[in-house]
Design a protein around this motif. Structure first.
Motif, PDB file in Angstrom:
ATOM      1  N   GLU A   1     -20.059  79.580 -45.205  1.00 51.51           N
ATOM      2  CA  GLU A   1     -19.131  80.207 -46.263  1.00 51.51           C
ATOM      3  C   GLU A   1     -18.135  79.179 -46.941  1.00 51.51           C
ATOM      4  O   GLU A   1     -18.100  79.233 -48.098  1.00 51.51           O
ATOM      5  N   GLU A   2     -17.754  78.191 -46.162  1.00 53.07           N
ATOM      6  CA  GLU A   2     -17.011  77.213 -47.030  1.00 53.07           C
ATOM      7  C   GLU A   2     -17.593  76.405 -47.734  1.00 53.07           C
ATOM      8  O   GLU A   2     -17.266  75.745 -48.792  1.00 53.07           O
TER       9      GLU A   2
ATOM     10  N   GLU B   1     -16.928  73.763 -42.677  1.00 56.99           N
ATOM     11  CA  GLU B   1     -17.221  73.752 -41.135  1.00 56.99           C
ATOM     12  C   GLU B   1     -18.379  74.931 -41.218  1.00 56.99           C
ATOM     13  O   GLU B   1     -18.673  75.515 -39.870  1.00 56.99           O
ATOM     14  N   ASN B   2     -18.583  75.814 -42.045  1.00 57.87           N
ATOM     15  CA  ASN B   2     -19.660  76.748 -41.970  1.00 57.87           C
ATOM     16  C   ASN B   2     -20.358  76.973 -43.513  1.00 57.87           C
ATOM     17  O   ASN B   2     -19.656  76.398 -44.160  1.00 57.87           O
TER      18      ASN B   2
ATOM     19  N   ASN C   1     -26.622  77.452 -37.335  1.00 55.97           N
ATOM     20  CA  ASN C   1     -25.528  77.606 -36.363  1.00 55.97           C
ATOM     21  C   ASN C   1     -24.588  76.517 -36.613  1.00 55.97           C
ATOM     22  O   ASN C   1     -24.882  75.633 -35.681  1.00 55.97           O
ATOM     23  N   ALA C   2     -23.868  76.506 -37.629  1.00 59.20           N
ATOM     24  CA  ALA C   2     -22.966  75.416 -38.124  1.00 59.20           C
ATOM     25  C   ALA C   2     -21.924  75.053 -36.792  1.00 59.20           C
ATOM     26  O   ALA C   2     -21.675  73.628 -36.583  1.00 59.20           O
ATOM     27  N   GLN C   3     -21.401  75.942 -36.051  1.00 57.50           N
ATOM     28  CA  GLN C   3     -20.567  75.704 -34.871  1.00 57.50           C
ATOM     29  C   GLN C   3     -21.029  74.851 -33.864  1.00 57.50           C
ATOM     30  O   GLN C   3     -20.526  73.895 -33.262  1.00 57.50           O
TER      31      GLN C   3
ATOM     32  N   PHE D   1     -27.378  73.340 -39.536  1.00 54.11           N
ATOM     33  CA  PHE D   1     -26.105  73.693 -39.970  1.00 54.11           C
ATOM     34  C   PHE D   1     -26.169  75.189 -40.375  1.00 54.11           C
ATOM     35  O   PHE D   1     -25.356  76.027 -40.177  1.00 54.11           O
ATOM     36  N   LYS D   2     -27.310  75.437 -41.276  1.00 53.34           N
ATOM     37  CA  LYS D   2     -27.506  76.866 -41.700  1.00 53.34           C
ATOM     38  C   LYS D   2     -27.595  77.787 -40.592  1.00 53.34           C
ATOM     39  O   LYS D   2     -27.266  79.186 -40.719  1.00 53.34           O
TER      40      LYS D   2
END
Length: 108
Positions: free
Chosen positions: A10-11, A7-8, A89-91, A86-87
């Motif tokens: 980092e993941e 979902e981001n 602002n993934a949220q 996504f890179k």
């Protein structure tokens, strides 16, 4: 959403490292693209209480097809691509996809 869908960023990086440990060499961009598709598919499945519609890529757009393979939605990225979005602002991307799923399924 399933914990298997990053979902981001980092993941994404964590999943990339895990896959590399298992001998799979996948780019960050490929993982982002797959995660975006998987997220929309999960939101669509959630709205339908099952897997009936299919999400796929058509260049930089996501397309939702019904059981008869008819196109019922086409989702464009906000910028050049969903990878960029996504890179950045993934949220926001996930929120947009969830809204699209709700509107797409709710309008039928």
């Amino acid at each position: 959403m399933s914990v298997a869908i990053p979902e981001n960023m980092e993941e994404i990086i964590m999943k990339q490292a895990m896959l590399k440990e298992h001998g799979e060499d996948v780019t960050t961009d490929d993982l982002v693209k797959q995660s975006v598709l998987d997220a929309l598919q999960a939101f669509i499945d959630q709205e339908l209480d099952g897997h009936y519609d299919e999400v796929s890529w058509d260049q930089e757009q996501l397309v939702v097809h019904d059981l008869d393979h008819g196109e019922i939605a086409r989702i464009k990225p906000q910028h050049a691509s969903f990878i960029v979005d996504f890179k950045d602002n993934a949220q926001l991307v996930l929120t947009k996809l969830e809204e699209v799923a709700r509107k797409t399924i709710g309008s039928r």
